[in-house]
Design an enzyme around this catalytic site. Structure first.
Site, PDB file in Angstrom:
ATOM      1  N   TYR A  33       0.952  -1.027   0.100  1.00 53.16           N
ATOM      2  CA  TYR A  33      -0.077   0.092   0.072  1.00 53.16           C
ATOM      3  C   TYR A  33       1.008   1.181  -0.187  1.00 53.16           C
ATOM      4  CZ  TYR A  33      -3.622   3.343   1.573  1.00 53.16           C
ATOM      5  OH  TYR A  33      -4.368   4.416   1.500  1.00 53.16           O
ATOM      6  N   ASP A  69       9.422   2.900  -0.537  1.00 53.31           N
ATOM      7  CA  ASP A  69       8.482   3.729   0.272  1.00 53.31           C
ATOM      8  C   ASP A  69       8.548   3.397   1.869  1.00 53.31           C
ATOM      9  OD1 ASP A  69       6.002   4.787   1.627  1.00 53.31           O
ATOM     10  OD2 ASP A  69       4.644   3.788   0.194  1.00 53.31           O
ATOM     11  N   LYS A  99       4.165   9.569   8.532  1.00 53.95           N
ATOM     12  CA  LYS A  99       3.897   9.339  10.074  1.00 53.95           C
ATOM     13  C   LYS A  99       4.944   9.912  10.937  1.00 53.95           C
ATOM     14  CE  LYS A  99       1.727   4.971   8.113  1.00 53.95           C
ATOM     15  NZ  LYS A  99       0.249   4.901   8.370  1.00 53.95           N
TER      16      LYS A  99
HETATM   17  C1  LIG Z   1       3.806   2.313   3.083  1.00 51.27           C
HETATM   18  C2  LIG Z   1       2.779   3.359   3.070  1.00 51.27           C
HETATM   19  N1  LIG Z   1       2.822   4.360   2.068  1.00 51.27           N
HETATM   20  C3  LIG Z   1       1.985   5.289   2.015  1.00 51.27           C
HETATM   21  C4  LIG Z   1       1.122   5.385   3.025  1.00 51.27           C
HETATM   22  C5  LIG Z   1      -0.097   6.663   2.617  1.00 51.27           C
HETATM   23  O1  LIG Z   1       0.191   7.663   3.701  1.00 51.27           O
HETATM   24  P1  LIG Z   1      -1.028   8.436   4.040  1.00 51.27           P
HETATM   25  O2  LIG Z   1      -2.107   7.622   4.728  1.00 51.27           O
HETATM   26  O3  LIG Z   1      -0.491   9.456   5.079  1.00 51.27           O
HETATM   27  O4  LIG Z   1      -1.370   9.205   3.049  1.00 51.27           O
HETATM   28  C6  LIG Z   1       0.925   4.710   3.932  1.00 51.27           C
HETATM   29  C7  LIG Z   1      -0.170   4.485   4.938  1.00 51.27           C
HETATM   30  O5  LIG Z   1      -1.261   5.045   4.978  1.00 51.27           O
HETATM   31  C8  LIG Z   1       1.736   3.537   3.958  1.00 51.27           C
HETATM   32  O6  LIG Z   1       1.609   2.818   5.146  1.00 51.27           O
HETATM   33  N1  LIG Z   2      -2.480   0.884   6.574  1.00 53.97           N
HETATM   34  C1  LIG Z   2      -2.704   2.463   6.785  1.00 53.97           C
HETATM   35  C2  LIG Z   2      -1.549   3.254   7.102  1.00 53.97           C
HETATM   36  O1  LIG Z   2      -0.578   2.567   7.262  1.00 53.97           O
HETATM   37  C3  LIG Z   2      -3.751   2.818   7.911  1.00 53.97           C
HETATM   38  C4  LIG Z   2      -4.230   4.216   7.860  1.00 53.97           C
HETATM   39  C5  LIG Z   2      -5.246   4.683   6.860  1.00 53.97           C
HETATM   40  O2  LIG Z   2      -5.374   4.547   5.772  1.00 53.97           O
HETATM   41  O3  LIG Z   2      -6.374   5.144   7.532  1.00 53.97           O
END
Ligand SMILES: Cc1ncc(COP(=O)(O)O)c(C=O)c1O
Ligand SMILES: N[C@H](C=O)CCC(=O)O
Length: 440
Positions: free
Chosen positions: A143, A238, A271
């Protein structure tokens, strides 16, 4: 009278699609009512009914120091008192960029954005602008946020809700993303053999943690950099989730990649770099990063990018995250991995502990007990054992991620009392998992 979680959820559902602003919060895969949180401190969160839980979500990763660390709060209050948003450059933005560049050597230049989604989206545009190519390779179960090209066979909420992708993504856009099984170098070689001269970049979670935790096989990240570079493609590592959580230099620091041959070209962060506020970043080789506007032709911008209050939270968090913090995260993680595994074993529940640094998750069933290396393996688990396990923990005052496809996050504020509360809750939760039955 104080409204209950049920009442708050009913009201939220009337005003907000599904009652949530991000799908994984909705408890859909575990059932029941999401807790509406009103405060968080140290290892705890408190819901609107005044019930306190030991938290293993940690804001989905940022809270390495624990919630509302007094020094972070004081710095944020001080920054807020000087103005919330300037839409102009600030000294603290450079401080954050320098802190990240000092810790993660492949990051020579860095740009701040507000979310991980923006960071990966911009990194991909930059990779396309730099290489002049159009195709992107991603791994099944990874993701990278919710931009159009990244939702195919994605983890997190898409894994939770068993969605192969998202409606609303034009077929022409989806066709530009090639999805490959994780940890499968032969498949990756096959994709490069067929499309090598069109591939702009491979994007990979530095260690996958959005389908549960699935670490890269030893040497996998290095091999994929070598393969991509041999074909003139870039690698985007990522680290939105792993960055500054698994070590002071993220996953890159753990793999100690010191030679050019194994160095990703671009890295994304989120994060922890915002310490719980909306900050994310993309960084990498100067030669690539300098293609961004205003120096280069790749456009990228943001009204709130580098917001001074948010960036102050990130800088203060990174400064406080010393070796003792990472040692504590590792220690708490190891204790919990062992405790959960022992409790499940005591009830005869076949399972595996999946770990990547201090990130971990559990998968259930004989089919996964030998370890899981890719998304197909993740899907082979007895996921139906998780909802009763989750609810038994919640009933005992422990807040776990409301999906078996998410990682568990510890904080350095998880003291002995918090850990004991988790450990005490485990036998009943393991019994609930043992007596679970598949949904008809
Ligand atoms: C590995 C990774 N990349 C990208 C994202 C996207 O970040 P955001 O939720 O801040 O858009 C997340 C988590 O949501 C993530 O865990
Ligand atoms: N797995 C997602 C981020 O690492 C969980 C956060 C979200 O999308 O709300």
């Amino acid at each position: 009278m104080t409204p209950t979680n049920d009442e708050l959820f009913a009201r939220a559902q009337a005003a907000i699609p599904g009652g949530v602003n991000s799908p994984v919060r909705a408890f859909r895969s575990v059932g029941g009512t999401p807790r509406f949180l009103v405060s968080a401190r140290g290892p705890h969160v408190t819901d609107a009914e005044g019930r306190e839980y030991v938290d293993l979500v940690a804001g989905w990763g940022p809270a390495i120091l624990g919630h509302a660390h007094p020094e972070v709060i004081a710095a944020v209050q001080d920054a807020a008192a000087r103005g919330l948003s300037f839409g102009a450059s600030t000294p603290v933005e450079t401080e954050l960029a320098e802190l990240i560049e000092q810790r993660v050597a492949p990051v020579e230049k860095l740009r701040l954005v507000s979310t991980g989604t923006e960071a990966t989206m911009s990194a991909i545009r930059l990779a396309r602008g730099f290489t002049g190519r159009d195709l992107l390779v991603k791994f099944a179960g990874h993701y990278h946020g919710h931009s159009d090209g990244l939702l195919a066979e994605a983890g997190s909420g898409l894994a939770t809700f068993a969605l192969p992708g998202s409606a609303g993504v034009p077929a022409e856009i989806a066709a530009l993303t090639l999805v490959v099984p994780y940890n499968d170098l032969a498949a990756l070689r096959g994709v490069f053999a067929e499309h090598g001269d069109r591939i702009a970049a491979v994007i990979t979670e530095a260690a996958a943690a959005n389908m549960g935790v699935v670490p890269p096989a030893p040497g996998f990240n290095r091999a994929l950099v070598e393969l991509a570079h041999a074909h003139g493609a870039l690698v985007i590592s990522d680290e939105v989730l792993t960055g500054f959580r698994v070590s002071s230099a993220g996953w890159w620091g753990l793999e100690a990649q010191t030679d050019d041959a194994s160095t990703p070209d671009l890295l994304t962060f989120g994060k922890v770099v915002g310490g719980g506020m909306p900050v994310a970043a993309l960084g990498g080789r100067a030669e690539i990063m300098e293609r961004l506007a205003p120096l280069g032709p790749v456009y990228q911008a943001g009204t709130l990018s580098g917001n001074p209050v948010a960036v102050t939270a990130g800088v203060t968090t990174l400064r406080l995250a010393d070796a003792a913090v990472y040692a504590k995260l590792d220690e708490v993680s190891a204790v919990l991995q062992r405790a959960v595994s022992d409790a499940l074993a005591a009830e005869g529940v076949a399972h595996v502990v999946q770990r990547a640094g201090n990130l971990f998750s559990f998968m259930f069933g004989d089919a996964v007990a030998g370890g899981v290396h890719d998304y197909a393996g993740v899907l082979a688990q007895e996921a139906w054992r998780y909802p009763p396990f989750f609810h038994a923990m919640l009933d005992a005052g422990v807040s776990l991620p409301p999906s078996v496809f998410e990682a568990w996050f510890v904080t350095a504020a998880h003291d002995d009392a918090a850990v004991s509360r988790i450990v005490d809750a485990l036998p009943a939760a393991a019994r609930a998992a043992a007596s679970a039955r598949p949904l008809a």
